[in-house]
Write an enzyme that holds these catalytic residues in place. Structure first.
Site: not given
Ligand code: NAD
Length: 479
Positions: A149, A226, A247, A281, A459
């Site tokens: 994002n 996520s 996060e 987020c 963080e």
């Molecule tokens: P996602 O969890 O699908 O992917 C995040 C990262 O994890 C990607 O690089 C992905 O390739 C990797 N990943 C996927 N499966 C994995 C596994 N089994 N093991 C290790 N890594 C793996 O999230 P997304 O769809 O890329 O991003 C959106 C989500 O991120 C939303 O839920 C949003 O709220 C969250 N987010 C949180 C914050 C925060 O600061 N809390 C900030 C930005 C986004």
């Protein structure tokens, strides 16, 4: 067409298996490039390079580490236009937004942690017959995993403190938005970052992310993404006692009291609802409005939302570009259907948009929904798109109940001119970050993170430097 490569041992290299994934431009729905579909072998090569680089990098003086990192920050600034266009191409966000927010913040992350490490200190505890001092030592090779994002913004938010603290890094950007991480690798080569200090492995989360999480030589994982994937990372990493910073998702309340500064609240609420297509987020997706101003707010908010232009991200007058991918587009639209099934009334948007010339892109109109209960799926599950709900409330106790009624606890925004109420609410809200009469106002020194299913650890500032170092107490008895 630019084919993206991994960054291992200071070199830009193809994945050893020769496999690639398609990369899409969300604004057109067309494939525009390819990203390495790396595997465990590529991660292993990066680990070897990072382990080799660790002794020299951790022994490099703080001033020299900071100097190289400031040079990287300078290069990011100098390439603002190119990086912003790349971010927009990958993610679908307006180019102007990437220029104003994403890329300046990526540069600020490097600059901030370059300076922070020169101010980072540890403690001493004196006894009558001995002195204790605490060493803060880098962990070794660490892993970072980030989402799509705010691609370069969140990627550098992890990599910069890890490097500043003297670790060597294996980083995995999202496979959906890898382009700016690749361009950052080119910058690091130009800036003279020693080979192996920073390595980037592109690819699928279930392959590359899982391998980084599992690899025994990687001592810590800093993850943003996520809650589902965060839980999977914790499941794998906890039994081998890796340090973890998670996060994760959010479902943030935006609480508006009748005594607020109305115009400022309205301007900010439009932004906090729909900036970056609602894919931040920290966006406030559940809007609770005190009843005396509910009807006024509803009318104004609908009018302002309907006036937001949705279109191609290169158009400077566009407020919302495309959402990031076809699966995400389908997910957001499916939640609009769920909201209707749950009895919600669509007050604005509620449908896809097909701008002329870009009919196959993934655009969604900013959407406002009314008439739902606080505990329905639409109001408790993360949608992460340009979709918000509005609901009236009568008392502080009632709105606190609504606000705290989800499994998430990332951020909250409160609008009121009543000081005591602001303090009372801030204390009672289940969230790691509370904004009063503002939103997304960030000081990089402050702790950043969530509670409940939104996160573990913090963080930002010295919290990040503490995460990326291990404390060791040394007790010396006086002679
Ligand atoms: P996602 O969890 O699908 O992917 C995040 C990262 O994890 C990607 O690089 C992905 O390739 C990797 N990943 C996927 N499966 C994995 C596994 N089994 N093991 C290790 N890594 C793996 O999230 P997304 O769809 O890329 O991003 C959106 C989500 O991120 C939303 O839920 C949003 O709220 C969250 N987010 C949180 C914050 C925060 O600061 N809390 C900030 C930005 C986004």
């Amino acid at each position: 067409m630019q084919t993206i490569q991994n960054y291992i041992g200071g070199k830009l290299v193809a994945p050893a298996g020769g496999n690639y994934l398609d990369l899409y431009d969300p604004a057109t729905g067309q494939v525009y490039s390819k990203v390495p579909d790396s595997d465990a072998g590529d991660v292993e090569r990066a680990v070897i390079a990072a382990r080799k680089a660790f002794p020299a990098w951790s022994a490099t003086s703080v001033d020299n580490r900071a100097r190289i990192m400031e040079r990287i920050a300078d290069f990011i600034e100098a390439k603002l236009d190119k990086l912003a266009e790349a971010e927009s191409l990958d993610n679908g966000k307006p180019v102007w937004l990437a220029k104003q927010v994403d890329i300046p913040r990526a540069s600020a992350n490097f600059r901030f942690f370059a300076r922070a490490i020169t101010q980072f200190s540890s403690q001493a505890h004196e006894m009558t017959d001995a002195i204790n001092y605490t060493l803060r030592q880098p962990l070794g090779v660490v892993g970072t995993i980030s989402p799509w994002n705010l691609p370069l913004y969140l990627f550098t938010w992890k990599v910069a403190p890890a490097l500043a603290a003297g670790n060597t890094v294996i980083a995995k950007p999202s496979e959906v938005t890898p382009l700016t991480a690749y361009l950052l690798a080119e910058i690091c080569v130009e800036a003279g970052l020693p080979p192996g200090v920073f390595n980037i492995i592109h690819g699928d989360g279930a392959k590359v992310g899982a391998e980084i999480t599992r690899h025994p030589a990687i001592k810590a994982i800093s993850f943003t993404g996520s809650t589902r994937v965060g839980a999977e990372i914790a499941r794998v990493a906890a039994p081998v006692f890796k340090k973890l910073s998670l996060e994760m998702g959010g479902k943030n309340p935006n609480i508006i009291f009748a005594d607020c500064d109305y115009e400022r609240m309205l301007d900010t609420t439009v932004r906090s609802s729909f900036a970056n297509q609602g894919q931040i987020c920290l966006c406030g997706s559940r809007i609770f409005v005190e009843r005396p101003i509910y009807e006024r707010f509803k009318a104004d908010f609908i009018a302002r939302t309907k006036a937001l232009k949705v279109g191609h991200p290169s158009d400077d007058s566009v407020k919302l570009g495309a959402v990031v991918s076809k699966p995400h587009y389908d997910k957001v639209l499916s939640y609009i259907e769920i909201a209707k099934e749950e009895g919600g009334t669509i007050l604005a948007g509620g449908h896809a948009v097909h701008p002329q010339g870009f009919e196959n892109g993934w655009y969604i109109a900013p959407t406002i929904i009314e008439g739902l209960s606080a505990d329905c799926r639409t109001n408790t599950e993360e949608i992460f798109g340009p979709v918000v709900t509005i609901m009236p409330f009568d008392t502080e106790a009632e709105v606190l109940d609504y606000a705290n009624g989800t499994d998430y606890g990332l951020s909250c925004t409160i609008w009121t001119e009543h000081l005591s109420r602001a303090n009372r609410m801030a204390k009672e809200i289940h969230a790691g970050i509370v904004w009063v009469n503002t939103w997304l106002q960030r000081d990089l020194r402050t702790p950043f993170g969530g509670v409940k299913n939104s996160g573990v650890g913090r963080e930002g500032g010295f919290e990040a430097l503490r995460f990326f170092t291990e404390a060791k107490n040394v007790c010396i008895r006086y002679g």
